[in-house]
Motif scaffolding. Structure first.
Motif, PDB file in Angstrom:
ATOM      1  N   PHE A   1      10.705   2.835  -7.066  1.00 45.58           N
ATOM      2  CA  PHE A   1      11.597   1.881  -6.559  1.00 45.58           C
ATOM      3  C   PHE A   1      12.773   2.186  -5.952  1.00 45.58           C
ATOM      4  O   PHE A   1      13.314   1.981  -4.744  1.00 45.58           O
ATOM      5  CB  PHE A   1      11.817   0.532  -7.486  1.00 45.58           C
ATOM      6  N   GLU A   2      13.391   3.095  -6.658  1.00 48.04           N
ATOM      7  CA  GLU A   2      14.726   3.831  -6.204  1.00 48.04           C
ATOM      8  C   GLU A   2      14.421   4.596  -5.188  1.00 48.04           C
ATOM      9  O   GLU A   2      15.377   4.545  -4.071  1.00 48.04           O
ATOM     10  CB  GLU A   2      15.399   4.492  -7.504  1.00 48.04           C
ATOM     11  N   ILE A   3      13.492   5.368  -5.109  1.00 45.54           N
ATOM     12  CA  ILE A   3      13.125   6.383  -3.844  1.00 45.54           C
ATOM     13  C   ILE A   3      12.903   5.314  -2.642  1.00 45.54           C
ATOM     14  O   ILE A   3      13.559   5.576  -1.754  1.00 45.54           O
ATOM     15  CB  ILE A   3      12.022   7.097  -4.138  1.00 45.54           C
ATOM     16  N   ALA A   4      12.252   4.369  -2.731  1.00 51.47           N
ATOM     17  CA  ALA A   4      11.748   3.666  -1.632  1.00 51.47           C
ATOM     18  C   ALA A   4      13.072   2.944  -0.969  1.00 51.47           C
ATOM     19  O   ALA A   4      13.350   2.838   0.179  1.00 51.47           O
ATOM     20  CB  ALA A   4      10.976   2.687  -1.853  1.00 51.47           C
ATOM     21  N   ALA A   5      13.999   2.522  -1.977  1.00 54.30           N
ATOM     22  CA  ALA A   5      15.199   1.923  -1.696  1.00 54.30           C
ATOM     23  C   ALA A   5      16.058   2.913  -0.603  1.00 54.30           C
ATOM     24  O   ALA A   5      16.766   2.347   0.208  1.00 54.30           O
ATOM     25  CB  ALA A   5      15.870   1.265  -2.821  1.00 54.30           C
ATOM     26  N   LEU A   6      16.293   4.371  -1.259  1.00 57.02           N
ATOM     27  CA  LEU A   6      16.853   5.207  -0.712  1.00 57.02           C
ATOM     28  C   LEU A   6      16.624   5.341   0.650  1.00 57.02           C
ATOM     29  O   LEU A   6      17.277   5.552   1.736  1.00 57.02           O
ATOM     30  CB  LEU A   6      17.042   6.320  -1.457  1.00 57.02           C
ATOM     31  N   LEU A   7      15.257   5.300   0.875  1.00 54.72           N
ATOM     32  CA  LEU A   7      14.676   5.680   2.296  1.00 54.72           C
ATOM     33  C   LEU A   7      14.913   4.561   3.079  1.00 54.72           C
ATOM     34  O   LEU A   7      15.323   4.721   4.399  1.00 54.72           O
ATOM     35  CB  LEU A   7      13.013   5.852   1.979  1.00 54.72           C
ATOM     36  N   GLU A   8      14.789   3.289   2.549  1.00 55.64           N
ATOM     37  CA  GLU A   8      15.064   2.147   3.353  1.00 55.64           C
ATOM     38  C   GLU A   8      16.492   2.019   4.003  1.00 55.64           C
ATOM     39  O   GLU A   8      16.677   1.545   5.063  1.00 55.64           O
ATOM     40  CB  GLU A   8      14.500   0.955   2.899  1.00 55.64           C
ATOM     41  N   ALA A   9      17.271   2.449   2.978  1.00 54.70           N
ATOM     42  CA  ALA A   9      18.654   2.271   3.217  1.00 54.70           C
ATOM     43  C   ALA A   9      19.215   3.433   4.350  1.00 54.70           C
ATOM     44  O   ALA A   9      19.869   3.008   5.098  1.00 54.70           O
ATOM     45  CB  ALA A   9      19.400   2.755   1.864  1.00 54.70           C
ATOM     46  N   ALA A  10      18.377   4.531   4.286  1.00 54.82           N
ATOM     47  CA  ALA A  10      18.712   5.670   5.362  1.00 54.82           C
ATOM     48  C   ALA A  10      18.266   5.176   6.695  1.00 54.82           C
ATOM     49  O   ALA A  10      19.153   5.224   7.786  1.00 54.82           O
ATOM     50  CB  ALA A  10      18.079   6.902   5.158  1.00 54.82           C
ATOM     51  N   ASN A  11      17.170   4.344   6.697  1.00 56.84           N
ATOM     52  CA  ASN A  11      16.563   3.833   8.095  1.00 56.84           C
ATOM     53  C   ASN A  11      17.680   2.888   8.534  1.00 56.84           C
ATOM     54  O   ASN A  11      17.804   2.728   9.841  1.00 56.84           O
ATOM     55  CB  ASN A  11      15.243   3.122   7.844  1.00 56.84           C
ATOM     56  N   THR A  12      17.846   1.734   7.430  1.00 58.61           N
ATOM     57  CA  THR A  12      18.964   0.910   8.026  1.00 58.61           C
ATOM     58  C   THR A  12      20.131   1.286   8.676  1.00 58.61           C
ATOM     59  O   THR A  12      20.720   0.827   9.670  1.00 58.61           O
ATOM     60  CB  THR A  12      19.198  -0.206   6.908  1.00 58.61           C
ATOM     61  N   ALA A  13      20.778   2.261   7.956  1.00 58.35           N
ATOM     62  CA  ALA A  13      22.143   2.833   8.175  1.00 58.35           C
ATOM     63  C   ALA A  13      21.882   3.423   9.607  1.00 58.35           C
ATOM     64  O   ALA A  13      22.848   3.293  10.579  1.00 58.35           O
ATOM     65  CB  ALA A  13      22.546   3.888   7.455  1.00 58.35           C
TER      66      ALA A  13
ATOM     67  N   GLU B   1       0.770  -1.269  -0.246  1.00 53.91           N
ATOM     68  CA  GLU B   1      -0.007  -0.118  -0.076  1.00 53.91           C
ATOM     69  C   GLU B   1       0.873   1.102  -0.047  1.00 53.91           C
ATOM     70  O   GLU B   1       0.535   2.150  -0.863  1.00 53.91           O
ATOM     71  CB  GLU B   1      -1.134   0.078   1.400  1.00 53.91           C
ATOM     72  N   TRP B   2       1.854   1.192   0.589  1.00 52.26           N
ATOM     73  CA  TRP B   2       2.850   2.250   0.615  1.00 52.26           C
ATOM     74  C   TRP B   2       3.474   2.569  -0.456  1.00 52.26           C
ATOM     75  O   TRP B   2       3.616   3.594  -1.155  1.00 52.26           O
ATOM     76  CB  TRP B   2       3.981   2.268   1.800  1.00 52.26           C
ATOM     77  N   HIS B   3       4.098   1.446  -1.171  1.00 56.98           N
ATOM     78  CA  HIS B   3       4.732   1.543  -2.430  1.00 56.98           C
ATOM     79  C   HIS B   3       3.658   1.998  -3.595  1.00 56.98           C
ATOM     80  O   HIS B   3       4.266   2.868  -4.490  1.00 56.98           O
ATOM     81  CB  HIS B   3       5.100   0.049  -3.035  1.00 56.98           C
ATOM     82  N   SER B   4       2.592   1.472  -3.383  1.00 58.53           N
ATOM     83  CA  SER B   4       1.748   1.910  -4.302  1.00 58.53           C
ATOM     84  C   SER B   4       1.156   3.460  -4.474  1.00 58.53           C
ATOM     85  O   SER B   4       1.025   4.409  -5.202  1.00 58.53           O
ATOM     86  CB  SER B   4       0.188   1.218  -4.178  1.00 58.53           C
ATOM     87  N   PHE B   5       0.876   3.974  -3.053  1.00 61.07           N
ATOM     88  CA  PHE B   5       0.804   5.347  -2.635  1.00 61.07           C
ATOM     89  C   PHE B   5       1.955   6.330  -3.375  1.00 61.07           C
ATOM     90  O   PHE B   5       1.811   7.444  -3.964  1.00 61.07           O
ATOM     91  CB  PHE B   5       0.446   5.651  -1.398  1.00 61.07           C
ATOM     92  N   LEU B   6       3.117   5.887  -3.066  1.00 65.84           N
ATOM     93  CA  LEU B   6       4.461   6.736  -3.478  1.00 65.84           C
ATOM     94  C   LEU B   6       4.327   6.567  -5.123  1.00 65.84           C
ATOM     95  O   LEU B   6       4.691   7.496  -5.617  1.00 65.84           O
ATOM     96  CB  LEU B   6       5.718   6.022  -3.089  1.00 65.84           C
ATOM     97  N   GLU B   7       4.182   5.529  -5.874  1.00 69.44           N
ATOM     98  CA  GLU B   7       4.156   5.483  -7.181  1.00 69.44           C
ATOM     99  C   GLU B   7       3.082   6.138  -7.773  1.00 69.44           C
ATOM    100  O   GLU B   7       3.126   6.835  -8.684  1.00 69.44           O
ATOM    101  CB  GLU B   7       3.875   3.938  -7.639  1.00 69.44           C
ATOM    102  N   ARG B   8       1.777   6.153  -7.003  1.00 69.02           N
ATOM    103  CA  ARG B   8       0.760   7.027  -7.388  1.00 69.02           C
ATOM    104  C   ARG B   8       0.732   8.581  -7.434  1.00 69.02           C
ATOM    105  O   ARG B   8       0.727   9.138  -7.990  1.00 69.02           O
ATOM    106  CB  ARG B   8      -0.549   6.758  -6.669  1.00 69.02           C
ATOM    107  N   THR B   9       1.699   8.973  -6.405  1.00 66.26           N
ATOM    108  CA  THR B   9       2.064  10.287  -6.159  1.00 66.26           C
ATOM    109  C   THR B   9       2.929  10.689  -7.265  1.00 66.26           C
ATOM    110  O   THR B   9       2.831  11.960  -7.808  1.00 66.26           O
ATOM    111  CB  THR B   9       2.635  10.594  -4.856  1.00 66.26           C
ATOM    112  N   LEU B  10       3.999   9.972  -7.628  1.00 68.42           N
ATOM    113  CA  LEU B  10       4.834  10.236  -8.872  1.00 68.42           C
ATOM    114  C   LEU B  10       3.846  10.455 -10.080  1.00 68.42           C
ATOM    115  O   LEU B  10       4.250  11.124 -10.878  1.00 68.42           O
ATOM    116  CB  LEU B  10       5.845   9.206  -8.963  1.00 68.42           C
ATOM    117  N   SER B  11       3.081   9.268 -10.220  1.00 69.89           N
ATOM    118  CA  SER B  11       2.242   9.462 -11.534  1.00 69.89           C
ATOM    119  C   SER B  11       1.284  10.753 -11.588  1.00 69.89           C
ATOM    120  O   SER B  11       1.150  11.245 -12.832  1.00 69.89           O
ATOM    121  CB  SER B  11       1.183   8.377 -11.583  1.00 69.89           C
ATOM    122  N   GLU B  12       0.726  11.270 -10.438  1.00 67.54           N
ATOM    123  CA  GLU B  12       0.018  12.514 -10.500  1.00 67.54           C
ATOM    124  C   GLU B  12       0.774  13.659 -10.737  1.00 67.54           C
ATOM    125  O   GLU B  12       0.427  14.571 -11.430  1.00 67.54           O
ATOM    126  CB  GLU B  12      -0.577  12.494  -9.005  1.00 67.54           C
TER     127      GLU B  12
END
Length: 214
Positions: free
Chosen positions: A167-179, A138-149
């Motif tokens: 996909f790239e944005i989500a990966a960067l967000l999650e990488a920051a959290n992990t670090a 649901e989160w990834h779909s919302f991010l993608e929908r926001t970009l589509s809009e």
């Protein structure tokens, strides 16, 4: 009079349920959903085990309620603040910086709740795994929908690959959290923000509407 007593019990039950779930989301963000137990919660919160059991019924029910509660908290901190903004790159950017603040400010004690429990349940099956996967999707779909809009609004180029960008944005967000959580390195938040901004500016039709730097 009976109705008043019933309403009072319901209100107390709702308060107790909220108290328990506020504790379970923090525990699960650090120890995982498997770290939850009815007995532990009763002891830590000074409640009867039978009372906790009456509210949730089983450990699995408690885990599912915890996922739902975490989802509501995530929405309140990340999605709701941008809900009324006009579609465009600024809305995308604010969504991303809101996610980074949600992790950095430890809305959940262990960082992003869903990053932790997604790893915990990645190789499992069952209702809890499905609930975690659905929340993540649901989160990834919302991010993608926001970009589509934003693209439909003319603020991202027509040939922008929205699924790839999401996909790239989500990966960067999650990488920051992990670090931050695993390595104790908060500099990842700035690096993620810089990377996201760079990707957005590269795809934007009017880069001036975005910050020039983080």
């Amino acid at each position: 009079m009976a109705d008043v007593r019933t309403d009072g019990r319901i209100e107390r039950g709702d308060r107790t349920r909220r108290l328990i779930l506020r504790r379970t989301v923090d525990i699960a963000s650090v120890e995982g959903l498997e770290g939850l137990s009815l007995g532990r919660l009763a002891t830590e919160l000074g409640l009867s085990k039978s009372g906790v059991f009456a509210l949730f019924g089983s450990k699995e029910d408690l885990q599912l309620a915890t996922v739902r509660a975490a989802g509501r908290i995530f929405l309140d901190h990340v999605v709701v603040p941008v809900a009324e903004l006009a579609p465009g790159t600024d809305r995308v950017w604010r969504l991303c910086t809101g996610w980074l603040a949600y992790s950095r400010d430890r809305v959940f004690r262990g960082g992003c709740f869903f990053a932790f429990v997604s790893a915990e349940y990645a190789s499992r099956e069952g209702r809890v795994r499905d609930a975690v996967a659905a929340a993540r999707a649901e989160w990834h779909s919302f991010l993608e929908r926001t970009l589509s809009e934003a693209r439909q609004a003319g603020e991202l180029s027509r040939d922008a690959d929205v699924p790839q960008l999401a996909f790239e944005i989500a990966a960067l967000l999650e990488a920051a959290n992990t670090a931050s959580v695993l390595d104790g390195d908060p500099s990842g938040y700035g690096k993620a923000a810089s990377g996201i901004l760079s990707r957005l500016r590269a795809s934007a039709t009017a880069a001036a509407r975005l910050p020039s730097e983080v």
